[in-house]
Motif scaffolding. Sequence first.
Motif, PDB file in Angstrom:
ATOM      1  N   ASP A   1      49.891  90.163  48.411  1.00  0.00           N
ATOM      2  CA  ASP A   1      49.541  89.500  49.661  1.00  0.00           C
ATOM      3  C   ASP A   1      48.075  89.824  49.935  1.00  0.00           C
ATOM      4  N   PHE A   2      47.240  88.806  50.101  1.00  0.00           N
ATOM      5  CA  PHE A   2      45.779  88.952  50.160  1.00  0.00           C
ATOM      6  C   PHE A   2      45.239  88.725  51.569  1.00  0.00           C
ATOM      7  N   PHE A   3      44.342  89.619  52.001  1.00  0.00           N
ATOM      8  CA  PHE A   3      43.705  89.540  53.314  1.00  0.00           C
ATOM      9  C   PHE A   3      42.201  89.754  53.126  1.00  0.00           C
ATOM     10  N   LEU A   4      41.412  88.726  53.415  1.00  0.00           N
ATOM     11  CA  LEU A   4      39.963  88.786  53.269  1.00  0.00           C
ATOM     12  C   LEU A   4      39.313  88.878  54.646  1.00  0.00           C
ATOM     13  N   PHE A   5      38.513  89.924  54.826  1.00  0.00           N
ATOM     14  CA  PHE A   5      37.818  90.160  56.090  1.00  0.00           C
ATOM     15  C   PHE A   5      36.317  90.075  55.854  1.00  0.00           C
ATOM     16  N   GLY A   6      35.605  89.528  56.848  1.00  0.00           N
ATOM     17  CA  GLY A   6      34.158  89.438  56.766  1.00  0.00           C
ATOM     18  C   GLY A   6      33.489  90.771  57.051  1.00  0.00           C
TER      19      GLY A   6
ATOM     20  N   TYR B   1      40.520  84.971  55.724  1.00  0.00           N
ATOM     21  CA  TYR B   1      41.482  84.293  54.849  1.00  0.00           C
ATOM     22  C   TYR B   1      42.685  85.194  54.632  1.00  0.00           C
ATOM     23  N   ALA B   2      43.864  84.607  54.725  1.00  0.00           N
ATOM     24  CA  ALA B   2      45.106  85.290  54.353  1.00  0.00           C
ATOM     25  C   ALA B   2      45.921  84.275  53.577  1.00  0.00           C
TER      26      ALA B   2
ATOM     27  N   ASN C   1      43.407  82.921  38.021  1.00  0.00           N
ATOM     28  CA  ASN C   1      41.943  82.877  38.062  1.00  0.00           C
ATOM     29  C   ASN C   1      41.371  83.145  39.453  1.00  0.00           C
ATOM     30  N   GLY C   2      42.237  83.267  40.465  1.00  0.00           N
ATOM     31  CA  GLY C   2      41.771  83.562  41.817  1.00  0.00           C
ATOM     32  C   GLY C   2      41.048  82.422  42.495  1.00  0.00           C
ATOM     33  N   ALA C   3      41.324  81.179  42.098  1.00  0.00           N
ATOM     34  CA  ALA C   3      40.573  80.025  42.601  1.00  0.00           C
ATOM     35  C   ALA C   3      40.602  79.900  44.122  1.00  0.00           C
ATOM     36  N   ASP C   4      41.763  80.038  44.737  1.00  0.00           N
ATOM     37  CA  ASP C   4      41.849  79.873  46.187  1.00  0.00           C
ATOM     38  C   ASP C   4      41.106  80.983  46.914  1.00  0.00           C
ATOM     39  N   LEU C   5      41.267  82.189  46.444  1.00  0.00           N
ATOM     40  CA  LEU C   5      40.581  83.320  47.061  1.00  0.00           C
ATOM     41  C   LEU C   5      39.076  83.217  46.839  1.00  0.00           C
ATOM     42  N   GLN C   6      38.657  82.800  45.651  1.00  0.00           N
ATOM     43  CA  GLN C   6      37.226  82.654  45.371  1.00  0.00           C
ATOM     44  C   GLN C   6      36.595  81.598  46.277  1.00  0.00           C
ATOM     45  N   LEU C   7      37.310  80.501  46.510  1.00  0.00           N
ATOM     46  CA  LEU C   7      36.809  79.467  47.413  1.00  0.00           C
ATOM     47  C   LEU C   7      36.584  80.054  48.808  1.00  0.00           C
ATOM     48  N   ALA C   8      37.545  80.835  49.278  1.00  0.00           N
ATOM     49  CA  ALA C   8      37.415  81.460  50.598  1.00  0.00           C
ATOM     50  C   ALA C   8      36.213  82.402  50.638  1.00  0.00           C
ATOM     51  N   ILE C   9      36.026  83.190  49.589  1.00  0.00           N
ATOM     52  CA  ILE C   9      34.884  84.110  49.532  1.00  0.00           C
ATOM     53  C   ILE C   9      33.570  83.340  49.548  1.00  0.00           C
ATOM     54  N   ASP C  10      33.501  82.284  48.749  1.00  0.00           N
ATOM     55  CA  ASP C  10      32.272  81.480  48.698  1.00  0.00           C
ATOM     56  C   ASP C  10      31.946  80.909  50.072  1.00  0.00           C
ATOM     57  N   GLU C  11      32.947  80.387  50.756  1.00  0.00           N
ATOM     58  CA  GLU C  11      32.732  79.815  52.079  1.00  0.00           C
ATOM     59  C   GLU C  11      32.350  80.886  53.092  1.00  0.00           C
ATOM     60  N   MET C  12      32.971  82.032  53.002  1.00  0.00           N
ATOM     61  CA  MET C  12      32.637  83.127  53.920  1.00  0.00           C
ATOM     62  C   MET C  12      31.195  83.573  53.719  1.00  0.00           C
ATOM     63  N   LEU C  13      30.802  83.766  52.467  1.00  0.00           N
ATOM     64  CA  LEU C  13      29.443  84.222  52.180  1.00  0.00           C
ATOM     65  C   LEU C  13      28.391  83.180  52.549  1.00  0.00           C
ATOM     66  N   ALA C  14      28.789  81.903  52.545  1.00  0.00           N
ATOM     67  CA  ALA C  14      27.869  80.825  52.918  1.00  0.00           C
ATOM     68  C   ALA C  14      27.816  80.611  54.430  1.00  0.00           C
ATOM     69  N   GLY C  15      28.599  81.375  55.171  1.00  0.00           N
ATOM     70  CA  GLY C  15      28.601  81.248  56.624  1.00  0.00           C
ATOM     71  C   GLY C  15      29.392  80.065  57.137  1.00  0.00           C
TER      72      GLY C  15
ATOM     73  N   PRO D   1      38.457  78.396  55.328  1.00  0.00           N
ATOM     74  CA  PRO D   1      39.023  77.218  54.668  1.00  0.00           C
ATOM     75  C   PRO D   1      40.272  76.718  55.381  1.00  0.00           C
ATOM     76  N   SER D   2      40.384  75.398  55.476  1.00  0.00           N
ATOM     77  CA  SER D   2      41.549  74.829  56.152  1.00  0.00           C
ATOM     78  C   SER D   2      42.793  74.937  55.280  1.00  0.00           C
ATOM     79  N   ARG D   3      42.611  75.007  53.965  1.00  0.00           N
ATOM     80  CA  ARG D   3      43.757  75.115  53.049  1.00  0.00           C
ATOM     81  C   ARG D   3      43.998  76.595  52.751  1.00  0.00           C
ATOM     82  N   GLN D   4      44.948  77.155  53.446  1.00  0.00           N
ATOM     83  CA  GLN D   4      45.304  78.556  53.228  1.00  0.00           C
ATOM     84  C   GLN D   4      46.798  78.627  52.945  1.00  0.00           C
TER      85      GLN D   4
END
Length: 193
Positions: free
Chosen positions: A124-129, A136-137, A152-166, A170-173
Amino acid sequence: MAETLSTFTLKAADKAPDFVLPDPSGTKHSLQDLTGSNGTLIVFVCNHCPFVVMLAEELGRFAKRCKEAGIEVVAISSNDIEKYPQDGPEKMAEFAAKSGWDFPYLFDETQEVAKAYGAACTPDFFLFGADRGLFYAGQFDDARPKNGVTPNGADLQLAIDEMLAGEAAPSRQLPSSGCNIKWIEGNEPPYFG
């Protein structure tokens, strides 16, 4: 009203609940000490779950990329080790080494940290800024045991990329998928079952 993510407790932007937990050697680690300059990824896992086993090595590689991006990774096992001794601290150290994990793998013996996060399964994954707000959860990617998809972590990587870009979260969680956390009898959270 805060958006509900795929967690039973935390809402978008809620702060990561504090904790102090031991690693397999008994050394205690706090969330404060494990917070990355750009964020923190907290993953609830265990040693025996086929969903975790399937992506363990990829998670090790993924964590290295996270660290390069200023995101610290922390794994937490909250399973009942009386009924599931293979998930105990001694086996945790072996599993982490075999999987190439160079991030902390902590033991939540009371299961209170899992409850505070609303963790339900492994993994279970929890990404905090950087501000420790929940961004992202959800799932790592679409891989499941025996479905032929390589982790490959595609969904989590997308969330990280969006978070780092400010960008906005992501709406798809999609919720994480895996084995239920093995709760100590009588200690099940209200959202279980």
